[in-house]
Design a protein around this motif. Structure first.
Motif, PDB file in Angstrom:
ATOM      1  N   GLU A   1      28.075  -7.067  44.284  1.00 31.01           N
ATOM      2  CA  GLU A   1      28.184  -5.605  44.177  1.00 31.01           C
ATOM      3  C   GLU A   1      27.987  -5.154  42.738  1.00 31.01           C
ATOM      4  O   GLU A   1      27.290  -4.177  42.477  1.00 31.01           O
ATOM      5  CB  GLU A   1      29.537  -5.131  44.699  1.00 31.01           C
ATOM      6  CG  GLU A   1      29.664  -5.223  46.204  1.00 31.01           C
ATOM      7  CD  GLU A   1      31.050  -4.857  46.709  1.00 31.01           C
ATOM      8  OE1 GLU A   1      31.957  -4.542  45.890  1.00 31.01           O
ATOM      9  OE2 GLU A   1      31.242  -4.881  47.936  1.00 31.01           O
ATOM     10  N   LEU A   2      28.581  -5.872  41.797  1.00 32.50           N
ATOM     11  CA  LEU A   2      28.434  -5.556  40.383  1.00 32.50           C
ATOM     12  C   LEU A   2      26.972  -5.654  39.952  1.00 32.50           C
ATOM     13  O   LEU A   2      26.431  -4.752  39.303  1.00 32.50           O
ATOM     14  CB  LEU A   2      29.298  -6.508  39.554  1.00 32.50           C
ATOM     15  CG  LEU A   2      29.209  -6.376  38.046  1.00 32.50           C
ATOM     16  CD1 LEU A   2      29.830  -5.065  37.589  1.00 32.50           C
ATOM     17  CD2 LEU A   2      29.895  -7.553  37.385  1.00 32.50           C
ATOM     18  N   LEU A   3      26.322  -6.747  40.337  1.00 32.95           N
ATOM     19  CA  LEU A   3      24.917  -6.949  39.962  1.00 32.95           C
ATOM     20  C   LEU A   3      24.011  -5.905  40.604  1.00 32.95           C
ATOM     21  O   LEU A   3      23.105  -5.370  39.955  1.00 32.95           O
ATOM     22  CB  LEU A   3      24.471  -8.355  40.360  1.00 32.95           C
ATOM     23  CG  LEU A   3      25.142  -9.511  39.604  1.00 32.95           C
ATOM     24  CD1 LEU A   3      24.798 -10.847  40.251  1.00 32.95           C
ATOM     25  CD2 LEU A   3      24.757  -9.493  38.134  1.00 32.95           C
ATOM     26  N   ARG A   4      24.237  -5.593  41.863  1.00 35.15           N
ATOM     27  CA  ARG A   4      23.404  -4.597  42.547  1.00 35.15           C
ATOM     28  C   ARG A   4      23.616  -3.201  41.969  1.00 35.15           C
ATOM     29  O   ARG A   4      22.665  -2.414  41.865  1.00 35.15           O
ATOM     30  CB  ARG A   4      23.683  -4.622  44.044  1.00 35.15           C
ATOM     31  CG  ARG A   4      23.129  -5.880  44.704  1.00 35.15           C
ATOM     32  CD  ARG A   4      23.436  -5.940  46.176  1.00 35.15           C
ATOM     33  NE  ARG A   4      22.892  -7.161  46.759  1.00 35.15           N
ATOM     34  CZ  ARG A   4      23.538  -7.937  47.608  1.00 35.15           C
ATOM     35  NH1 ARG A   4      24.761  -7.616  48.024  1.00 35.15           N
ATOM     36  NH2 ARG A   4      22.971  -9.023  48.082  1.00 35.15           N
ATOM     37  N   THR A   5      24.842  -2.892  41.579  1.00 29.79           N
ATOM     38  CA  THR A   5      25.110  -1.598  40.948  1.00 29.79           C
ATOM     39  C   THR A   5      24.356  -1.491  39.634  1.00 29.79           C
ATOM     40  O   THR A   5      23.735  -0.465  39.336  1.00 29.79           O
ATOM     41  CB  THR A   5      26.619  -1.416  40.719  1.00 29.79           C
ATOM     42  OG1 THR A   5      27.278  -1.411  41.987  1.00 29.79           O
ATOM     43  CG2 THR A   5      26.923  -0.121  39.987  1.00 29.79           C
ATOM     44  N   ARG A   6      24.384  -2.559  38.831  1.00 25.51           N
ATOM     45  CA  ARG A   6      23.665  -2.536  37.559  1.00 25.51           C
ATOM     46  C   ARG A   6      22.165  -2.463  37.794  1.00 25.51           C
ATOM     47  O   ARG A   6      21.448  -1.738  37.090  1.00 25.51           O
ATOM     48  CB  ARG A   6      24.009  -3.768  36.719  1.00 25.51           C
ATOM     49  CG  ARG A   6      23.349  -3.763  35.359  1.00 25.51           C
ATOM     50  CD  ARG A   6      23.730  -2.553  34.541  1.00 25.51           C
ATOM     51  NE  ARG A   6      23.043  -2.559  33.254  1.00 25.51           N
ATOM     52  CZ  ARG A   6      22.858  -1.494  32.517  1.00 25.51           C
ATOM     53  NH1 ARG A   6      23.344  -0.323  32.889  1.00 25.51           N
ATOM     54  NH2 ARG A   6      22.214  -1.582  31.375  1.00 25.51           N
ATOM     55  N   GLN A   7      21.672  -3.150  38.797  1.00 28.79           N
ATOM     56  CA  GLN A   7      20.248  -3.091  39.127  1.00 28.79           C
ATOM     57  C   GLN A   7      19.856  -1.653  39.491  1.00 28.79           C
ATOM     58  O   GLN A   7      18.807  -1.164  39.066  1.00 28.79           O
ATOM     59  CB  GLN A   7      19.951  -4.054  40.267  1.00 28.79           C
ATOM     60  CG  GLN A   7      18.483  -4.207  40.585  1.00 28.79           C
ATOM     61  CD  GLN A   7      18.263  -5.206  41.703  1.00 28.79           C
ATOM     62  OE1 GLN A   7      18.941  -5.152  42.726  1.00 28.79           O
ATOM     63  NE2 GLN A   7      17.331  -6.120  41.498  1.00 28.79           N
ATOM     64  N   GLN A   8      20.701  -0.971  40.254  1.00 29.55           N
ATOM     65  CA  GLN A   8      20.440   0.418  40.636  1.00 29.55           C
ATOM     66  C   GLN A   8      20.450   1.322  39.402  1.00 29.55           C
ATOM     67  O   GLN A   8      19.612   2.208  39.269  1.00 29.55           O
ATOM     68  CB  GLN A   8      21.484   0.902  41.660  1.00 29.55           C
ATOM     69  CG  GLN A   8      21.261   2.310  42.138  1.00 29.55           C
ATOM     70  CD  GLN A   8      19.961   2.486  42.905  1.00 29.55           C
ATOM     71  OE1 GLN A   8      19.523   1.576  43.605  1.00 29.55           O
ATOM     72  NE2 GLN A   8      19.335   3.638  42.772  1.00 29.55           N
ATOM     73  N   GLN A   9      21.387   1.103  38.486  1.00 28.80           N
ATOM     74  CA  GLN A   9      21.436   1.896  37.259  1.00 28.80           C
ATOM     75  C   GLN A   9      20.153   1.742  36.463  1.00 28.80           C
ATOM     76  O   GLN A   9      19.608   2.727  35.946  1.00 28.80           O
ATOM     77  CB  GLN A   9      22.637   1.476  36.400  1.00 28.80           C
ATOM     78  CG  GLN A   9      23.970   1.846  36.987  1.00 28.80           C
ATOM     79  CD  GLN A   9      25.130   1.180  36.247  1.00 28.80           C
ATOM     80  OE1 GLN A   9      24.952   0.226  35.476  1.00 28.80           O
ATOM     81  NE2 GLN A   9      26.335   1.680  36.496  1.00 28.80           N
ATOM     82  N   LEU A  10      19.663   0.523  36.374  1.00 28.45           N
ATOM     83  CA  LEU A  10      18.408   0.281  35.657  1.00 28.45           C
ATOM     84  C   LEU A  10      17.236   0.961  36.362  1.00 28.45           C
ATOM     85  O   LEU A  10      16.361   1.533  35.720  1.00 28.45           O
ATOM     86  CB  LEU A  10      18.158  -1.221  35.503  1.00 28.45           C
ATOM     87  CG  LEU A  10      19.122  -1.958  34.568  1.00 28.45           C
ATOM     88  CD1 LEU A  10      18.966  -3.465  34.709  1.00 28.45           C
ATOM     89  CD2 LEU A  10      18.919  -1.524  33.129  1.00 28.45           C
TER      90      LEU A  10
END
Length: 112
Positions: free
Chosen positions: A50-59
């Motif tokens: 979830e943390l990684l996917r959230t950061r991917q979405q932010q990028l």
């Protein structure tokens, strides 16, 4: 996909999630994708994914990778180029908490 030995963060599998959260801010979208693939094949930890996917979405929404890790894992902020004017000499001394918020009702307040 990259091999297990070539991850964008050293010791990725041993990083606590709090440190990981700070370190991934410096990574590119491709690096985040590499970590997602690795996590899915190895630990498959839901909070980490979830943390990684959230950061991917932010990028994907235009966020830029930061200049680097802003946390060294000690619980203290990283050094700043400006330093701090605070010293132990100017810090408040130990004292008893106020009783009902009134200094006069707290015996031995501010006595060593």
């Amino acid at each position: 996909m990259t091999s297990d030995n070539v991850l964008p963060l050293p010791d990725y599998d041993e990083l606590p999630i709090a440190k990981l959260q700070h370190q991934i801010r410096a990574l590119s979208s491709d690096d985040i994708e590499t970590l997602i693939e690795h996590e899915q094949q190895h630990g498959n930890r839901t909070p980490v994914l979830e943390l990684l996917r959230t950061r991917q979405q932010q990028l994907a929404e235009g966020a830029e990778p930061s200049g680097g890790d802003q946390w060294d894992g000690t619980g203290k902020p990283a050094d700043t180029p400006h330093g701090s004017p605070v010293s132990r000499d100017s810090a408040a001394g130990p004292g008893a908490p106020l009783r009902h918020g009134v200094a006069g009702q707290t015996p031995d307040r501010d006595r060593p």
